[in-house]
Design an enzyme around this catalytic site. Sequence first.
Site, mmCIF file in Angstrom:
data_model
loop_
_atom_site.group_PDB
_atom_site.id
_atom_site.type_symbol
_atom_site.label_atom_id
_atom_site.label_comp_id
_atom_site.label_asym_id
_atom_site.label_seq_id
_atom_site.Cartn_x
_atom_site.Cartn_y
_atom_site.Cartn_z
ATOM 1 N N HIS A 306 -1.797 -7.280 -50.630
ATOM 2 C CA HIS A 306 -2.685 -6.053 -50.361
ATOM 3 C C HIS A 306 -4.049 -6.008 -49.467
ATOM 4 O O HIS A 306 -3.606 -5.228 -48.339
ATOM 5 C CB HIS A 306 -2.521 -5.253 -51.715
ATOM 6 C CG HIS A 306 -3.422 -3.796 -51.817
ATOM 7 N ND1 HIS A 306 -2.158 -3.030 -52.205
ATOM 8 C CD2 HIS A 306 -3.960 -3.963 -52.323
ATOM 9 C CE1 HIS A 306 -3.590 -2.058 -51.543
ATOM 10 N NE2 HIS A 306 -4.469 -1.919 -52.088
ATOM 11 N N GLU A 307 -4.366 -7.201 -50.178
ATOM 12 C CA GLU A 307 -5.587 -7.640 -49.710
ATOM 13 C C GLU A 307 -5.294 -7.396 -48.039
ATOM 14 O O GLU A 307 -6.605 -7.125 -47.547
ATOM 15 C CB GLU A 307 -6.575 -7.922 -50.470
ATOM 16 C CG GLU A 307 -6.933 -7.730 -52.114
ATOM 17 C CD GLU A 307 -7.154 -6.584 -52.177
ATOM 18 O OE1 GLU A 307 -8.539 -6.158 -51.031
ATOM 19 O OE2 GLU A 307 -6.975 -5.502 -52.454
ATOM 20 N N HIS A 310 -5.580 -4.694 -45.906
ATOM 21 C CA HIS A 310 -6.737 -4.237 -45.668
ATOM 22 C C HIS A 310 -7.289 -5.137 -44.876
ATOM 23 O O HIS A 310 -8.442 -5.074 -43.859
ATOM 24 C CB HIS A 310 -8.159 -4.846 -46.593
ATOM 25 C CG HIS A 310 -7.341 -2.967 -47.792
ATOM 26 N ND1 HIS A 310 -7.259 -1.758 -48.030
ATOM 27 C CD2 HIS A 310 -7.245 -3.235 -49.024
ATOM 28 C CE1 HIS A 310 -7.310 -1.244 -48.119
ATOM 29 N NE2 HIS A 310 -6.912 -1.777 -49.582
ATOM 30 N N GLU A 336 -5.700 1.601 -47.403
ATOM 31 C CA GLU A 336 -5.470 1.985 -47.951
ATOM 32 C C GLU A 336 -3.938 1.497 -47.415
ATOM 33 O O GLU A 336 -2.858 1.551 -48.311
ATOM 34 C CB GLU A 336 -4.626 3.086 -49.027
ATOM 35 C CG GLU A 336 -4.220 2.703 -50.466
ATOM 36 C CD GLU A 336 -4.728 2.296 -51.081
ATOM 37 O OE1 GLU A 336 -6.523 1.852 -50.919
ATOM 38 O OE2 GLU A 336 -4.377 1.150 -51.701
#
Lengths: 547, 547
Positions: A306-307, A310, A336
């Site tokens: 997830h990170e 980003h 997101e």
Amino acid sequence: MTVLAKTSAELSSESARSLYDQLATRVKDLGYLQGVGGLLSWDQEVMMPPKAADIRAEQLRVVAGLCHEAATSPILGSLLEEIQKRDLSKEFNPYERANIRLMNKSYREETVLPKELVQEGAALNSKAVNAWAEARKESNYAKFAPFLEQHIKILRQKVGYKIQGGVCEEARKINEKARASLGLKEGDECYKGYYQALLNDYESGFKDEQLQGLFADLKQNLVPLIAKIKAKNFQHDDSFIQGNFDVKKQAEFSHRIAKEIGFDTDAGRLDVSTHPFTGGPDPLDVRMTTRYTVDYLQEGITGTIHETGHSLYEQGRNQEYAGLPVSQALSLGVHESQSLLWERMVGLSKPFWTYALALLKEQFQDPSHENLQSVTPEQFYNAFNQVKPGFIRIEADEVTYPLHVILRYEIEKALIEGDITVAEIPSIWNAKMKEYLGLDVTEDRLGCLQDTHWAVGLIGYFPTYTLGSIYAVQIFKAAKEAIPGLDEHLVKGEFHVLKKWLNENIHKQGSLRESGDDLIKDLTGRSLDSNLYVEYLTNKYTAIYDL
Amino acid sequence: MTVLAKTSAELSSESARSLYDQLATRVKDLGYLQGVGGLLSWDQEVMMPPKAADIRAEQLRVVAGLCHEAATSPILGSLLEEIQKRDLSKEFNPYERANIRLMNKSYREETVLPKELVQEGAALNSKAVNAWAEARKESNYAKFAPFLEQHIKILRQKVGYKIQGGVCEEARKINEKARASLGLKEGDECYKGYYQALLNDYESGFKDEQLQGLFADLKQNLVPLIAKIKAKNFQHDDSFIQGNFDVKKQAEFSHRIAKEIGFDTDAGRLDVSTHPFTGGPDPLDVRMTTRYTVDYLQEGITGTIHETGHSLYEQGRNQEYAGLPVSQALSLGVHESQSLLWERMVGLSKPFWTYALALLKEQFQDPSHENLQSVTPEQFYNAFNQVKPGFIRIEADEVTYPLHVILRYEIEKALIEGDITVAEIPSIWNAKMKEYLGLDVTEDRLGCLQDTHWAVGLIGYFPTYTLGSIYAVQIFKAAKEAIPGLDEHLVKGEFHVLKKWLNENIHKQGSLRESGDDLIKDLTGRSLDSNLYVEYLTNKYTAIYDL
């Protein structure tokens, strides 16, 4: 050397290019200073020794004050005023025009609020967070309610100034229409449209009306889907992801995946923090953090991916316009979308685990994880994709998550626009939780006190999580259509193909467009479409749960 | 909120206390911003990914610019002017008076130089460092010489402004006297006294005349001592500190010692960097770094203890005046005294190793270090205290180190004051190296090109290293007299006794006094005394080398 203020007569004799260059220099310097704030915040979470907390708050205060001074400098105002008198479409390319538009927007937004009001809000934040933390601990909503009241009051004042100052045209129109239809006089209270203004702080240019439609569709389709899954009362074997997984080995695995996906460790760092985040001072210095829990393997892996999503957005920003607003992320929802695309479309997919499971098995060869060795990618995929309605948003799966957000959206919108009171929140929350997820909230700790957002005055922020999910599905669909054999690439761990496509089509586009919806329309030929998201979830979980 | 400038009439009606409070608020905010610069620099050395280098330079530039603006703000000037009209000894305690004195000093020093000249110096630095690095690599002095010429030119201009601006009274007097005795007219070049001005940038309030005396004494006594040791041609067994020592185990040992000595990890961090240093943003957030080399055990241990000494000074600053100049370290020499006191008086002492050797043996129990297990503290002490004249200052032992410094002092002073030329440096350097240490410099890389100081315009800095050594001996002597059984405490690893004494007598004293010599006089009843240093070295090495 301090640039002395020029008179408007002097400025009017300068070329448009010269005005632009002066603006760019000032905005870049402001950006460096904001980057310094980013580093201070990262360090605070990851490196700072505990006794430095008060000093760090002072350092952040001083830097924020200097940022505000730079952002509201009258010279900036004069330059912006003058440049807008020029023929922008003749003088500048679309990226430069976007820079001028965005500089002007920021300047107006920064200058339209009285400094006292901004300070009042900031001062309230720290008090409200303390009250909220205590209230949550004791599950005592009454302790937090007065602070939320104050936030609402301040937020309404802020929106009032913004509407008056002409920086919220969409909100102004909604408010005017409501006033007219209610036959209100000037001075009569009316907060219709105020949510629109707050939403745009986080999701620039997105219309609340469109959001309403998307969320209504989602609710209509997901509530029955969740009920269906629940009724099935079935669970795939997940014993092989239970037990204790050495966190050092988890980190090694996750770092490997992050780097293979494309995180550039020459332009960023991977560290550990209590609350995972992606921050840091610059696209060439992206600081990403994650956390590992010994008995919760999935958290570390999906959290890191997830990170990484980003981070790729940040590292992929348009370096040709480095330090200028057009290179910035378009909105929180689009940001997101990049984390969720990698986390869900890739990290929770069969092709990914067809590739990655062998690496995971290699990493955990010790006898306590013997049962992992014989697992197939299909079995692993099923274990990693479970739907379990629960009280807590941040622990939610991709099917139930949107309902957590919709619930908050409905409440916070009604609250700011005056349709419900602060006191009513717990009972409304609990009723909706029952309706949407079939759960009985027994304590506010597990209900309306679970999130910190409202305690720091973040109203209008929650929708971006679910906008991100919808963007992600639609963007990934476009990527699949554009990249032949994308699944096969993922099966081979060739993530660069997808990364490159996202770099070109999302990351480098930055803030060239005015809203996420414009970006999606240009990319896919249609507006953001919740049906695609519903379709994705229905297909995926019908197969997993054999519905 | 921006404090609006007040007229001097308005200020004259305010109380002295109110003026002081306004000054303190501004100076504290400036301190926070300087602290931010400290964090940026630490991060740059320890954490930052390589691609961020250019951005970091910009961030540091912006922060430095804002610091300069805050430090030279006219409001600060008006407040300082007004407060000095008041009866300071009636209104303020000695710490507050020191704050006013130091705020005024900084303000005058910051405002006396034209900004263009400061920028010219800064711009030269990066070019000169590159040239120096290349010159050193190729051992080609000619490549660096023109940059040193430019530095000298700029430094002379700076000193000129300072003398004119009245912030270098001691230098002005020397210059005036020299001019008179040489019968010079106004406008005639004369740089006598210029070294005094530069010295005071690093060693506040210290007189060059006193320095000359100290260094002459040292030279006179140490040259024969070194020759005597060399003639002895003897070496203690040090086989047990040879070989490979796992760096992770080295770090564990060193961290343990640092914490036992008193480094507070709740108010600081210990990390690794290429060039060890102590920095960071605040006394409550001290960032200390060290380095470990697998085949050089002594470097990691003594290096860590050295930086711990610096850190204790920072962490021991007077929190009652936090953020104000009186709480700052008095001078570079006094700072160095704290690192050297712990490194040499403790870390190289018999009592320390009587305590620490057992811990070191515990840490390195593997068969490759079997020969360490039977070593006595006495043997270890002898092995750790070797005198070996060499070309490189930073590798020098405590006996030869002062001569490296004296050599540089003599050259840089003659250079800035116009007694020698840049071109003459290599031959003068080499002649002195032969005279002081009996060594023939074959390459400038090992001679006058070894240090980076001159490349960044640091002239007047070198003496502080040796002042630190002398301070350290004299301070430690005072501590021994004040603390009964100090050696026995050290033998038991009870370092807190010495730390507490230093906290009270050095660290908390901060910049209350005007020079290191004043501090030493108040503490020991006598001026800084090179005889004590000579005595210490003579006694110690007469025993070790059986002279």
